[in-house]
Design a protein around this motif. Structure first.
Motif, PDB file in Angstrom:
ATOM      1  N   TYR A   1      -1.417  -3.684  -0.828  1.00 19.34           N
ATOM      2  CA  TYR A   1      -2.530  -4.649  -0.731  1.00 19.34           C
ATOM      3  C   TYR A   1      -2.063  -6.055  -0.818  1.00 19.34           C
ATOM      4  CZ  TYR A   1      -5.766  -0.822  -1.039  1.00 19.34           C
ATOM      5  OH  TYR A   1      -6.533   0.288  -0.996  1.00 19.34           O
ATOM      6  N   GLY A   2      -0.737  -6.152  -1.257  1.00 18.21           N
ATOM      7  CA  GLY A   2       0.053  -7.535  -1.098  1.00 18.21           C
ATOM      8  C   GLY A   2      -0.001  -8.130   0.123  1.00 18.21           C
ATOM      9  N   TYR A   3      -0.034  -7.334   1.322  1.00 16.74           N
ATOM     10  CA  TYR A   3      -0.446  -8.041   2.503  1.00 16.74           C
ATOM     11  C   TYR A   3      -1.716  -8.466   2.794  1.00 16.74           C
ATOM     12  CZ  TYR A   3       4.341  -6.914   4.122  1.00 16.74           C
ATOM     13  OH  TYR A   3       5.697  -6.625   4.434  1.00 16.74           O
ATOM     14  N   VAL A   4      -2.643  -8.095   1.999  1.00 16.81           N
ATOM     15  CA  VAL A   4      -4.079  -8.425   2.196  1.00 16.81           C
ATOM     16  C   VAL A   4      -3.964  -9.879   1.466  1.00 16.81           C
ATOM     17  CG1 VAL A   4      -6.476  -8.130   1.653  1.00 16.81           C
ATOM     18  CG2 VAL A   4      -5.145  -6.307   2.409  1.00 16.81           C
ATOM     19  N   PHE A   5      -3.391 -10.173   0.407  1.00 18.93           N
ATOM     20  CA  PHE A   5      -3.284 -11.181  -0.292  1.00 18.93           C
ATOM     21  C   PHE A   5      -2.455 -12.252   0.415  1.00 18.93           C
ATOM     22  CE2 PHE A   5      -4.664  -8.553  -3.788  1.00 18.93           C
ATOM     23  CZ  PHE A   5      -5.575  -9.377  -4.588  1.00 18.93           C
ATOM     24  N   PHE A   6      -1.316 -11.899   1.165  1.00 12.84           N
ATOM     25  CA  PHE A   6      -0.663 -12.795   1.729  1.00 12.84           C
ATOM     26  C   PHE A   6      -1.505 -13.115   3.160  1.00 12.84           C
ATOM     27  CE2 PHE A   6       3.587 -10.852   0.576  1.00 12.84           C
ATOM     28  CZ  PHE A   6       3.992 -11.695  -0.527  1.00 12.84           C
ATOM     29  N   LEU A   7      -2.237 -12.405   3.746  1.00 14.18           N
ATOM     30  CA  LEU A   7      -2.999 -12.786   4.637  1.00 14.18           C
ATOM     31  C   LEU A   7      -4.206 -13.563   4.453  1.00 14.18           C
ATOM     32  CD1 LEU A   7      -3.828 -12.226   7.949  1.00 14.18           C
ATOM     33  CD2 LEU A   7      -5.134 -10.177   6.862  1.00 14.18           C
TER      34      LEU A   7
ATOM     35  N   ILE B   1      -6.139 -21.662  -3.442  1.00 14.15           N
ATOM     36  CA  ILE B   1      -6.253 -20.284  -2.980  1.00 14.15           C
ATOM     37  C   ILE B   1      -4.985 -19.847  -2.356  1.00 14.15           C
ATOM     38  CG2 ILE B   1      -7.751 -18.954  -1.255  1.00 14.15           C
ATOM     39  CD1 ILE B   1     -10.147 -20.559  -2.072  1.00 14.15           C
ATOM     40  N   GLY B   2      -4.363 -20.751  -1.422  1.00 16.80           N
ATOM     41  CA  GLY B   2      -3.289 -20.363  -0.682  1.00 16.80           C
ATOM     42  C   GLY B   2      -2.226 -20.034  -1.617  1.00 16.80           C
ATOM     43  N   SER B   3      -1.986 -20.687  -2.739  1.00 11.13           N
ATOM     44  CA  SER B   3      -1.030 -20.705  -3.610  1.00 11.13           C
ATOM     45  C   SER B   3      -1.126 -19.224  -4.483  1.00 11.13           C
ATOM     46  CB  SER B   3      -0.687 -21.681  -4.278  1.00 11.13           C
ATOM     47  OG  SER B   3      -0.004 -21.609  -5.511  1.00 11.13           O
ATOM     48  N   ILE B   4      -2.409 -19.075  -5.159  1.00 12.09           N
ATOM     49  CA  ILE B   4      -2.660 -18.012  -5.993  1.00 12.09           C
ATOM     50  C   ILE B   4      -2.563 -16.686  -5.126  1.00 12.09           C
ATOM     51  CG2 ILE B   4      -4.275 -17.133  -7.417  1.00 12.09           C
ATOM     52  CD1 ILE B   4      -4.979 -20.117  -8.155  1.00 12.09           C
ATOM     53  N   THR B   5      -3.138 -16.705  -4.045  1.00  7.69           N
ATOM     54  CA  THR B   5      -3.114 -15.209  -3.275  1.00  7.69           C
ATOM     55  C   THR B   5      -1.796 -15.009  -2.821  1.00  7.69           C
ATOM     56  OG1 THR B   5      -4.045 -16.584  -1.362  1.00  7.69           O
ATOM     57  CG2 THR B   5      -5.554 -15.443  -2.660  1.00  7.69           C
ATOM     58  N   GLY B   6      -0.864 -15.993  -2.387  1.00  7.94           N
ATOM     59  CA  GLY B   6       0.660 -15.721  -2.225  1.00  7.94           C
ATOM     60  C   GLY B   6       1.076 -15.403  -3.196  1.00  7.94           C
ATOM     61  N   ILE B   7       1.064 -15.889  -4.419  1.00  9.52           N
ATOM     62  CA  ILE B   7       1.749 -15.307  -5.562  1.00  9.52           C
ATOM     63  C   ILE B   7       1.298 -13.902  -6.063  1.00  9.52           C
ATOM     64  CG2 ILE B   7       1.970 -15.537  -8.099  1.00  9.52           C
ATOM     65  CD1 ILE B   7       1.691 -18.776  -7.544  1.00  9.52           C
ATOM     66  N   ALA B   8       0.038 -13.579  -5.783  1.00  9.02           N
ATOM     67  CA  ALA B   8      -0.637 -12.265  -6.005  1.00  9.02           C
ATOM     68  C   ALA B   8       0.173 -11.288  -5.177  1.00  9.02           C
ATOM     69  CB  ALA B   8      -2.078 -12.357  -6.038  1.00  9.02           C
ATOM     70  N   GLY B   9       0.117 -11.584  -3.910  1.00  5.60           N
ATOM     71  CA  GLY B   9       0.935 -10.730  -2.978  1.00  5.60           C
ATOM     72  C   GLY B   9       2.352 -10.353  -3.318  1.00  5.60           C
ATOM     73  N   ALA B  10       2.993 -11.457  -3.587  1.00  2.47           N
ATOM     74  CA  ALA B  10       4.316 -11.264  -3.933  1.00  2.47           C
ATOM     75  C   ALA B  10       4.471 -10.394  -5.007  1.00  2.47           C
ATOM     76  CB  ALA B  10       4.891 -12.580  -3.979  1.00  2.47           C
ATOM     77  N   ILE B  11       3.867 -10.532  -6.004  1.00  2.00           N
ATOM     78  CA  ILE B  11       3.829  -9.624  -7.286  1.00  2.00           C
ATOM     79  C   ILE B  11       3.543  -8.204  -6.984  1.00  2.00           C
ATOM     80  CG2 ILE B  11       2.693  -9.178  -9.285  1.00  2.00           C
ATOM     81  CD1 ILE B  11       2.467 -12.208  -9.804  1.00  2.00           C
ATOM     82  N   LEU B  12       2.459  -8.027  -6.134  1.00  2.00           N
ATOM     83  CA  LEU B  12       2.018  -6.617  -5.628  1.00  2.00           C
ATOM     84  C   LEU B  12       3.339  -6.022  -4.955  1.00  2.00           C
ATOM     85  CD1 LEU B  12      -1.776  -6.943  -4.601  1.00  2.00           C
ATOM     86  CD2 LEU B  12      -0.636  -5.531  -6.564  1.00  2.00           C
ATOM     87  N   LEU B  13       3.980  -6.759  -4.037  1.00  7.13           N
ATOM     88  CA  LEU B  13       5.073  -6.031  -3.066  1.00  7.13           C
ATOM     89  C   LEU B  13       6.202  -5.732  -4.062  1.00  7.13           C
ATOM     90  CD1 LEU B  13       4.855  -7.814   0.251  1.00  7.13           C
ATOM     91  CD2 LEU B  13       4.115  -5.598  -0.268  1.00  7.13           C
ATOM     92  N   ALA B  14       6.370  -6.689  -5.094  1.00  9.89           N
ATOM     93  CA  ALA B  14       7.589  -6.522  -5.921  1.00  9.89           C
ATOM     94  C   ALA B  14       7.459  -5.377  -6.685  1.00  9.89           C
ATOM     95  CB  ALA B  14       7.887  -7.799  -6.481  1.00  9.89           C
ATOM     96  N   MET B  15       6.247  -4.994  -7.065  1.00  8.21           N
ATOM     97  CA  MET B  15       5.947  -3.983  -8.097  1.00  8.21           C
ATOM     98  C   MET B  15       6.392  -2.635  -7.375  1.00  8.21           C
ATOM     99  SD  MET B  15       5.382  -5.325 -10.813  1.00  8.21           S
ATOM    100  CE  MET B  15       4.929  -3.814 -11.813  1.00  8.21           C
ATOM    101  N   ASN B  16       6.229  -2.484  -6.224  1.00  5.82           N
ATOM    102  CA  ASN B  16       6.504  -1.342  -5.353  1.00  5.82           C
ATOM    103  C   ASN B  16       5.899  -0.015  -5.997  1.00  5.82           C
ATOM    104  OD1 ASN B  16       7.609   0.342  -3.385  1.00  5.82           O
ATOM    105  ND2 ASN B  16       9.628   0.453  -4.188  1.00  5.82           N
ATOM    106  N   PHE B  17       4.509  -0.060  -6.114  1.00  2.00           N
ATOM    107  CA  PHE B  17       3.871   0.976  -6.462  1.00  2.00           C
ATOM    108  C   PHE B  17       2.536   1.289  -5.464  1.00  2.00           C
ATOM    109  CE2 PHE B  17       1.776  -2.425  -7.997  1.00  2.00           C
ATOM    110  CZ  PHE B  17       0.304  -2.102  -8.543  1.00  2.00           C
ATOM    111  N   ASP B  18       1.646   2.151  -5.729  1.00  2.00           N
ATOM    112  CA  ASP B  18       0.838   2.593  -4.691  1.00  2.00           C
ATOM    113  C   ASP B  18      -0.291   1.650  -4.266  1.00  2.00           C
ATOM    114  OD1 ASP B  18       1.375   5.354  -4.972  1.00  2.00           O
ATOM    115  OD2 ASP B  18       0.242   5.904  -6.471  1.00  2.00           O
ATOM    116  N   TRP B  19      -0.501   0.315  -5.110  1.00  2.00           N
ATOM    117  CA  TRP B  19      -1.188  -0.706  -4.777  1.00  2.00           C
ATOM    118  C   TRP B  19      -0.641  -1.796  -4.106  1.00  2.00           C
ATOM    119  CZ3 TRP B  19      -6.377  -1.003  -5.553  1.00  2.00           C
ATOM    120  CH2 TRP B  19      -7.116  -0.017  -6.165  1.00  2.00           C
ATOM    121  N   SER B  20       0.885  -1.558  -3.913  1.00  2.00           N
ATOM    122  CA  SER B  20       1.646  -2.753  -3.411  1.00  2.00           C
ATOM    123  C   SER B  20       1.206  -2.993  -1.859  1.00  2.00           C
ATOM    124  CB  SER B  20       3.087  -2.324  -3.191  1.00  2.00           C
ATOM    125  OG  SER B  20       3.693  -2.287  -4.504  1.00  2.00           O
TER     126      SER B  20
END
Length: 82
Positions: free
Chosen positions: A37-43, A16-35
């Protein structure tokens, strides 16, 4: 009723830690409106990895994840609340 063994709980927390961390990184890297939420996944990732590292007595990983937890709380606050 089957109970999840301690080893399976640890594996689940680790993944869970690994997958949600990867998802958070992808969201922030995309730099769009939903980015934001990357911090929620990182949290979520940090919480899972704090519990995992505490249970496994991995002090180095625990200290890192506690710092990341604080940073991610700040990120959620700055990006989503403030």
């Amino acid at each position: 009723m089957n109970t999840i063994t301690e080893e399976k709980q640890h594996k689940l927390l680790e993944w869970i830690g690994s997958i949600t961390g990867i998802a958070g990184a992808i969201l922030l890297a995309m730099n769009f409106d939903w980015s934001k939420y990357g911090y929620v996944f990182f949290l979520l990732s940090s919480i899972a990895l704090v519990v995992f590292s505490y249970r496994r007595q991995l002090k180095g990983l625990l200290s890192q994840q506690l710092v990341f937890l604080g940073i991610n709380i700040l990120g959620v606050y700055k990006w989503m609340i403030a």
